[in-house]
Design an enzyme around this catalytic site. Structure first.
Site, short mmCIF file in Angstrom:
data_model
loop_
_atom_site.label_atom_id
_atom_site.label_comp_id
_atom_site.label_asym_id
_atom_site.label_seq_id
_atom_site.Cartn_x
_atom_site.Cartn_y
_atom_site.Cartn_z
N HIS A 210 4.96 -4.66 10.46
CA HIS A 210 5.31 -3.95 11.61
C HIS A 210 5.27 -5.05 12.64
CE1 HIS A 210 4.80 0.26 10.55
NE2 HIS A 210 3.68 -0.25 9.71
N ASP B 251 5.55 4.90 5.29
CA ASP B 251 6.32 3.79 5.56
C ASP B 251 6.49 2.58 5.03
OD1 ASP B 251 3.96 3.63 6.77
OD2 ASP B 251 4.35 2.28 8.25
N HIS B 252 6.03 2.45 3.72
CA HIS B 252 5.86 1.30 2.82
C HIS B 252 6.70 1.38 1.70
CE1 HIS B 252 3.39 -1.16 5.67
NE2 HIS B 252 3.43 -0.02 6.34
N HIS C 131 0.86 -1.15 0.05
CA HIS C 131 -0.12 -0.06 -0.05
C HIS C 131 1.03 1.34 0.04
CE1 HIS C 131 0.65 -0.49 4.36
NE2 HIS C 131 0.23 0.87 4.39
N HIS D 208 -7.40 -0.97 5.66
CA HIS D 208 -6.50 0.12 6.15
C HIS D 208 -6.28 1.28 5.11
CE1 HIS D 208 -2.83 1.49 8.19
NE2 HIS D 208 -2.10 1.28 6.95
N HIS E 63 1.35 3.88 1.74
CA HIS E 63 1.88 4.71 2.81
C HIS E 63 3.34 4.93 2.91
CE1 HIS E 63 -1.96 4.12 5.56
NE2 HIS E 63 -2.04 5.15 4.87
N ASP F 287 -0.14 -3.95 6.09
CA ASP F 287 -0.83 -3.41 7.34
C ASP F 287 -2.30 -3.87 7.41
OD1 ASP F 287 1.33 -2.16 8.00
OD2 ASP F 287 0.82 -0.22 7.79
#
Ligand code: ZN
Ligand code: FE
Length: 256
Positions: free
Chosen positions: A172, A61-62, A57, A115, A59, A134
């Protein structure tokens, strides 16, 4: 046919970037490279060459490391075609039911919105490995930033139907805090208590709690148990449909 070699690289506070190496072809993928440097270093230390990035996805942090990883290696970036404008450097767009190859290992793509609306997961059947970003965490699930409880329940139900010996590679290290919450809604669950003990041992020595085993998640993860009448009953929701129960559990977790 050799199974994938899978290693995880801890980055940022609590992210894992999973490295997948198919030894016959030498093809190597990084799932959700949040950052570039540590991922490129980890690939080089293993004597591998990065050929692919798999994105679950959009985001940051990905995806934050994608531009630099791509510049350094020329790798092919694979992600959700329907979320293309939010995924930097996307080369190959995939949708639900597509397959992705790494050497002779094949992943099936699943739509797993909730998410985010564009979230997807990758399941390597022969390597018994699920990369679910996530959507599904060990003893938890992702926050509903964009999707509905109904979408998340459908996504989790799809993943729950995979073989019980599938290893769940989430993005995570949230397991311990997820367990503290899960025990508050399902305190008598023996599988959950056993998982709590295992994870405490792992984290005491800074070892990852990821991957977990899908069968263990089904027994212990309250978000996969939203259709369990006993859990609904305990939450004061006897007879409620699983989407209502999931929404309730998610809401409690957000406030926990
Ligand atoms: Zn996310
Ligand atoms: Fe994340």
């Amino acid at each position: 046919m050799a199974a994938l070699i899978i290693d995880l690289v801890p980055v940022l506070n609590d992210n894992y970037v999973h490295l997948l190496h198919e030894p016959d072809s030498g093809e190597t993928a990084a799932v959700d490279p949040a950052v570039a440097g540590p991922v490129l270093d980890a690939v080089e230390q293993r004597g591998w060459r990065l050929t692919h990035v798999l994105v679950t996805h959009h985001h940051h942090d990905h995806t934050g490391g994608i531009p630099e990883v791509k510049r350094a290696t020329g790798c092919t970036v694979i992600g959700n075609r329907n979320d293309a404008r939010r995924i930097p450097g996307l080369d190959v767009g995939v949708v639900d039911g597509d397959s992705v190859r790494l050497g002779d290992q094949e992943a099936r793509v699943f739509d797993t919105p909730g998410h985010t609306v564009g979230h997807i997961a990758y399941w390597f059947k022969d390597s018994k490995a699920l990369f679910c970003g996530d959507t599904l965490f060990s003893i938890g699930c992702g926050r509903l930033f964009e999707g509905s409880p109904a979408q998340m329940w459908r996504a989790l139900s799809t993943l729950r139907d995979l073989p019980a010996d599938t290893r769940v590679y989430c993005a995570h290290e949230y397991t311990q805090s997820n367990i503290r919450f899960a025990l508050s809604v399902d305190p008598d669950n023996a599988a959950l208590k056993a998982r709590a003990e295992d994870v405490e041992g792992l984290r005491a020595t800074r070892r990852p709690s990821v991957p977990s085993v899908l069968g263990d998640e089904i027994a212990a993860n309250p978000f996969l148990r939203a259709d369990d009448p006993a859990l609904a009953d305990r939450l004061g929701l006897a007879g409620a449909d699983p989407v209502t129960v999931l929404a309730d559990i998610r809401g409690r977790k957000d406030r926990f």
